[in-house]
Design an enzyme around this catalytic site. Structure first.
Site, short mmCIF file in Angstrom:
data_model
loop_
_atom_site.label_atom_id
_atom_site.label_comp_id
_atom_site.label_asym_id
_atom_site.label_seq_id
_atom_site.Cartn_x
_atom_site.Cartn_y
_atom_site.Cartn_z
CG ASP A 71 -2.07 0.97 1.07
OD1 ASP A 71 -3.22 0.52 0.90
OD2 ASP A 71 -1.82 2.20 1.13
CG ASN A 114 -12.45 -0.36 3.63
OD1 ASN A 114 -12.89 -0.80 4.68
ND2 ASN A 114 -11.26 0.20 3.52
N GLY A 127 -15.44 3.31 3.50
CA GLY A 127 -14.05 3.72 3.38
C GLY A 127 -13.39 3.36 2.07
CG HIS A 177 -8.46 -2.56 -2.65
ND1 HIS A 177 -9.29 -1.80 -3.45
CD2 HIS A 177 -8.42 -1.95 -1.45
CE1 HIS A 177 -9.72 -0.76 -2.75
NE2 HIS A 177 -9.21 -0.83 -1.53
CG HIS A 223 -6.94 -2.65 2.91
ND1 HIS A 223 -6.14 -1.55 2.74
CD2 HIS A 223 -8.15 -2.34 2.38
CE1 HIS A 223 -6.84 -0.59 2.14
NE2 HIS A 223 -8.06 -1.04 1.91
P1 5GP Z 1 -9.65 1.75 0.15
O1 5GP Z 1 -9.73 3.03 0.91
O2 5GP Z 1 -10.31 1.86 -1.21
O3 5GP Z 1 -10.10 0.55 0.92
O4 5GP Z 1 -8.11 1.48 -0.07
C1 5GP Z 1 -7.39 2.03 -1.11
C2 5GP Z 1 -5.94 1.88 -0.75
O5 5GP Z 1 -5.16 2.00 -1.91
C3 5GP Z 1 -5.44 2.94 0.24
O6 5GP Z 1 -4.92 2.29 1.40
C4 5GP Z 1 -4.37 3.70 -0.54
O7 5GP Z 1 -3.28 4.04 0.27
C5 5GP Z 1 -3.99 2.71 -1.62
N1 5GP Z 1 -3.58 3.29 -2.88
C6 5GP Z 1 -4.23 4.24 -3.59
N2 5GP Z 1 -3.57 4.51 -4.75
C7 5GP Z 1 -2.50 3.68 -4.76
C8 5GP Z 1 -1.43 3.51 -5.69
O8 5GP Z 1 -1.36 4.14 -6.73
N3 5GP Z 1 -0.49 2.59 -5.37
C9 5GP Z 1 -0.55 1.86 -4.21
N4 5GP Z 1 0.43 0.98 -4.00
N5 5GP Z 1 -1.54 2.00 -3.32
C10 5GP Z 1 -2.49 2.91 -3.58
#
Ligand code: 5GP
Ligand code: ZN
Length: 109
Positions: free
Chosen positions: A29, A82, A88, A95, A97
């Site tokens: 991440d 999420n 969130g 994805h 986490h």
């Molecule tokens: P969400 O909030 O949708 O559950 O999680 C999205 C996650 O993707 C966040 O933890 C954010 O830090 C990560 N993220 C967003 N854009 C990128 C990216 O371009 N590269 C990587 N490695 N992580 C990303």
């Protein structure tokens, strides 16, 4: 489609993948919330968990997780999916986490 995780999966955006197979990719991440924090994604685009349409797709994603954690030597970890903005979700390509290396609270905030 302009999806950042599709671009990571198809290598349009070069990213260090910590795991990859035919169906799934995993990478750290960008904004880690724990000493270990990586994301597991299907290479095929599904906007969220709600859009996943087959047991195979679920299986591909989730069965990769114990392989990766075993490879990293991680025995205890938090997995989070999420679904939707209120939950969130900020990137609309499903994805999972996977976080480890510290103690996690429950219930989640
Ligand atoms: P969400 O909030 O949708 O559950 O999680 C999205 C996650 O993707 C966040 O933890 C954010 O830090 C990560 N993220 C967003 N854009 C990128 C990216 O371009 N590269 C990587 N490695 N992580 C990303
Ligand atoms: Zn996508």
């Amino acid at each position: 489609m302009d999806c950042i995780f599709c671009k990571i999966a198809n290598k349009e955006i070069p990213t260090n993948l910590i795991y990859e197979d035919e169906n799934v990719a995993a990478f750290n991440d960008l904004n880690p919330q724990a000493p270990v924090h990586f994301l597991v994604i299907p290479k095929k685009h599904y906007a969220s968990l709600s859009e996943i349409d087959s047991k195979e797709a679920f299986g591909n994603i989730f069965s990769a997780i114990p392989k990766i954690t075993a490879k990293l030597g991680i025995k205890e970890y938090r997995t989070v999916v999420n679904t939707g903005a209120d939950a969130g979700q900020t990137v609309f390509h499903i994805h999972v986490h996977v976080m480890a290396g510290r103690k996690f609270n429950w219930p989640a905030g």
